[in-house]
Design a protein around this motif. Structure first.
Motif, PDB file in Angstrom:
ATOM      1  N   ILE A  24     -34.395 -79.170   9.743  1.00  0.00           N
ATOM      2  CA  ILE A  24     -35.790 -79.376  10.182  1.00  0.00           C
ATOM      3  C   ILE A  24     -36.139 -78.383  11.279  1.00  0.00           C
ATOM      4  O   ILE A  24     -37.215 -77.787  11.284  1.00  0.00           O
ATOM      5  N   GLN A  25     -35.216 -78.199  12.208  1.00  0.00           N
ATOM      6  CA  GLN A  25     -35.475 -77.250  13.303  1.00  0.00           C
ATOM      7  C   GLN A  25     -35.597 -75.823  12.767  1.00  0.00           C
ATOM      8  O   GLN A  25     -36.469 -75.069  13.194  1.00  0.00           O
ATOM      9  N   ILE A  26     -34.769 -75.436  11.822  1.00  0.00           N
ATOM     10  CA  ILE A  26     -34.841 -74.092  11.233  1.00  0.00           C
ATOM     11  C   ILE A  26     -36.163 -73.920  10.479  1.00  0.00           C
ATOM     12  O   ILE A  26     -36.812 -72.877  10.563  1.00  0.00           O
ATOM     13  N   GLN A  27     -36.568 -74.989   9.761  1.00  0.00           N
ATOM     14  CA  GLN A  27     -37.832 -74.919   9.023  1.00  0.00           C
ATOM     15  C   GLN A  27     -39.007 -74.779   9.983  1.00  0.00           C
ATOM     16  O   GLN A  27     -39.937 -74.015   9.734  1.00  0.00           O
ATOM     17  N   LYS A  28     -38.960 -75.509  11.097  1.00  0.00           N
ATOM     18  CA  LYS A  28     -40.033 -75.398  12.100  1.00  0.00           C
ATOM     19  C   LYS A  28     -40.075 -73.983  12.679  1.00  0.00           C
ATOM     20  O   LYS A  28     -41.137 -73.391  12.839  1.00  0.00           O
ATOM     21  N   LEU A  29     -38.913 -73.429  12.977  1.00  0.00           N
ATOM     22  CA  LEU A  29     -38.840 -72.063  13.502  1.00  0.00           C
ATOM     23  C   LEU A  29     -39.381 -71.057  12.484  1.00  0.00           C
ATOM     24  O   LEU A  29     -40.086 -70.110  12.835  1.00  0.00           O
ATOM     25  N   LYS A  30     -39.066 -71.276  11.223  1.00  0.00           N
ATOM     26  CA  LYS A  30     -39.565 -70.400  10.157  1.00  0.00           C
ATOM     27  C   LYS A  30     -41.085 -70.465  10.069  1.00  0.00           C
ATOM     28  O   LYS A  30     -41.760 -69.418   9.937  1.00  0.00           O
ATOM     29  N   VAL A  31     -41.649 -71.656  10.161  1.00  0.00           N
ATOM     30  CA  VAL A  31     -43.114 -71.813  10.101  1.00  0.00           C
ATOM     31  C   VAL A  31     -43.772 -71.128  11.297  1.00  0.00           C
ATOM     32  O   VAL A  31     -44.791 -70.442  11.154  1.00  0.00           O
ATOM     33  N   GLU A  32     -43.219 -71.290  12.465  1.00  0.00           N
ATOM     34  CA  GLU A  32     -43.784 -70.649  13.659  1.00  0.00           C
ATOM     35  C   GLU A  32     -43.709 -69.122  13.550  1.00  0.00           C
ATOM     36  O   GLU A  32     -44.649 -68.417  13.913  1.00  0.00           O
ATOM     37  N   THR A  33     -42.589 -68.614  13.049  1.00  0.00           N
ATOM     38  CA  THR A  33     -42.443 -67.162  12.875  1.00  0.00           C
ATOM     39  C   THR A  33     -43.441 -66.637  11.862  1.00  0.00           C
ATOM     40  O   THR A  33     -44.079 -65.601  12.077  1.00  0.00           O
ATOM     41  N   GLU A  34     -43.611 -67.354  10.770  1.00  0.00           N
ATOM     42  CA  GLU A  34     -44.559 -66.917   9.750  1.00  0.00           C
ATOM     43  C   GLU A  34     -45.989 -66.957  10.276  1.00  0.00           C
ATOM     44  O   GLU A  34     -46.803 -66.084   9.982  1.00  0.00           O
ATOM     45  N   SER A  35     -46.293 -67.959  11.071  1.00  0.00           N
ATOM     46  CA  SER A  35     -47.624 -68.058  11.678  1.00  0.00           C
ATOM     47  C   SER A  35     -47.881 -66.871  12.617  1.00  0.00           C
ATOM     48  O   SER A  35     -48.962 -66.276  12.617  1.00  0.00           O
ATOM     49  N   ALA A  36     -46.870 -66.518  13.408  1.00  0.00           N
ATOM     50  CA  ALA A  36     -47.010 -65.372  14.317  1.00  0.00           C
ATOM     51  C   ALA A  36     -47.194 -64.077  13.529  1.00  0.00           C
ATOM     52  O   ALA A  36     -47.998 -63.217  13.907  1.00  0.00           O
ATOM     53  N   LEU A  37     -46.455 -63.920  12.435  1.00  0.00           N
ATOM     54  CA  LEU A  37     -46.605 -62.725  11.598  1.00  0.00           C
ATOM     55  C   LEU A  37     -47.989 -62.649  10.967  1.00  0.00           C
ATOM     56  O   LEU A  37     -48.583 -61.566  10.858  1.00  0.00           O
ATOM     57  N   MET A  38     -48.522 -63.804  10.544  1.00  0.00           N
ATOM     58  CA  MET A  38     -49.873 -63.827   9.967  1.00  0.00           C
ATOM     59  C   MET A  38     -50.917 -63.421  11.013  1.00  0.00           C
ATOM     60  O   MET A  38     -51.852 -62.681  10.714  1.00  0.00           O
ATOM     61  N   GLN A  39     -50.743 -63.893  12.238  1.00  0.00           N
ATOM     62  CA  GLN A  39     -51.662 -63.506  13.309  1.00  0.00           C
ATOM     63  C   GLN A  39     -51.574 -62.007  13.592  1.00  0.00           C
ATOM     64  O   GLN A  39     -52.580 -61.348  13.808  1.00  0.00           O
ATOM     65  N   MET A  40     -50.349 -61.476  13.586  1.00  0.00           N
ATOM     66  CA  MET A  40     -50.186 -60.033  13.808  1.00  0.00           C
ATOM     67  C   MET A  40     -50.817 -59.231  12.671  1.00  0.00           C
ATOM     68  O   MET A  40     -51.449 -58.197  12.908  1.00  0.00           O
ATOM     69  N   ASP A  41     -50.669 -59.690  11.432  1.00  0.00           N
ATOM     70  CA  ASP A  41     -51.309 -59.020  10.303  1.00  0.00           C
ATOM     71  C   ASP A  41     -52.820 -59.030  10.448  1.00  0.00           C
ATOM     72  O   ASP A  41     -53.495 -58.030  10.165  1.00  0.00           O
ATOM     73  N   GLN A  42     -53.371 -60.152  10.892  1.00  0.00           N
ATOM     74  CA  GLN A  42     -54.818 -60.241  11.076  1.00  0.00           C
ATOM     75  C   GLN A  42     -55.278 -59.272  12.170  1.00  0.00           C
ATOM     76  O   GLN A  42     -56.293 -58.594  12.020  1.00  0.00           O
ATOM     77  N   ILE A  43     -54.535 -59.184  13.244  1.00  0.00           N
ATOM     78  CA  ILE A  43     -54.886 -58.255  14.328  1.00  0.00           C
ATOM     79  C   ILE A  43     -54.815 -56.810  13.836  1.00  0.00           C
ATOM     80  O   ILE A  43     -55.688 -55.991  14.129  1.00  0.00           O
ATOM     81  N   LEU A  44     -53.790 -56.480  13.064  1.00  0.00           N
ATOM     82  CA  LEU A  44     -53.665 -55.119  12.531  1.00  0.00           C
ATOM     83  C   LEU A  44     -54.803 -54.786  11.575  1.00  0.00           C
ATOM     84  O   LEU A  44     -55.311 -53.655  11.568  1.00  0.00           O
ATOM     85  N   LEU A  45     -55.210 -55.754  10.769  1.00  0.00           N
ATOM     86  CA  LEU A  45     -56.329 -55.505   9.859  1.00  0.00           C
ATOM     87  C   LEU A  45     -57.633 -55.284  10.610  1.00  0.00           C
ATOM     88  O   LEU A  45     -58.452 -54.432  10.233  1.00  0.00           O
ATOM     89  N   THR A  46     -57.847 -56.044  11.692  1.00  0.00           N
ATOM     90  CA  THR A  46     -59.078 -55.853  12.463  1.00  0.00           C
ATOM     91  C   THR A  46     -59.053 -54.530  13.224  1.00  0.00           C
ATOM     92  O   THR A  46     -60.108 -53.948  13.489  1.00  0.00           O
ATOM     93  N   ASN A  47     -57.880 -54.037  13.557  1.00  0.00           N
ATOM     94  CA  ASN A  47     -57.783 -52.773  14.289  1.00  0.00           C
ATOM     95  C   ASN A  47     -57.554 -51.574  13.379  1.00  0.00           C
ATOM     96  O   ASN A  47     -57.334 -50.468  13.861  1.00  0.00           O
ATOM     97  N   GLN A  48     -57.623 -51.770  12.086  1.00  0.00           N
ATOM     98  CA  GLN A  48     -57.361 -50.675  11.152  1.00  0.00           C
ATOM     99  C   GLN A  48     -58.361 -49.538  11.332  1.00  0.00           C
ATOM    100  O   GLN A  48     -57.995 -48.370  11.298  1.00  0.00           O
TER     101      GLN A  48
END
Length: 132
Positions: A24-48
């Motif tokens: 459960i803890q690993i799954q939570k960490l995976k979800v948080e990491t994926e959420s952070a990556l999605m936010q970074m992708d969104q920032i990169l797209l807006t700054n393209q």
């Protein structure tokens, strides 16, 4: 409960819920990491567009500089032409002044020299008139 299970890790690894909690803890960490990556992708797209403009800026500045240099070399600026004309007129006025002084100083000169001085004066005045 997790802390209690960690007190006896080997026993709880086989008989307890420690494995389930770790998953459960690993799954939570995976979800948080994926959420952070999605936010970074969104920032990169807006700054393209910013990245594209930053990449194009040196080329645009280089072309503008090259065009300005070419324009300066091919076409003389009006100020440079005006300065050249002023210098030429100034030199012609100096020649007229010199010819007039020579005419006044040489009262006893021969008529051939006087004619040459008058001709030079007239030529210089004519050139000055056409240049102005």
């Amino acid at each position: 409960r997790y802390e209690q299970e960690l007190m006896q890790p080997i026993k709880n690894l086989f008989a307890g819920a420690l494995v389930q909690m770790l998953l459960i803890q690993i799954q939570k960490l995976k979800v948080e990491t994926e959420s952070a990556l999605m936010q970074m992708d969104q920032i990169l797209l807006t700054n393209q567009i910013n990245f594209a403009l930053m990449a194009a800026t040196p080329a645009v500045l280089g072309m503008a500089g090259l065009m300005a240099l070419t324009k300066h070399l091919v076409f003389k600026s009006p100020a440079a032409q005006r300065d050249a004309m002023r210098q030429e007129l100034r030199m012609l006025l100096i020649e007229v002044d010199r010819a007039l002084h020579n005419e006044c100083d040489e009262e006893t000169a021969s008529s051939g020299e006087k004619s040459m001085q008058i001709g030079l004066l007239l030529f210089t005045l004519n050139y000055l008139y056409r240049a102005a």
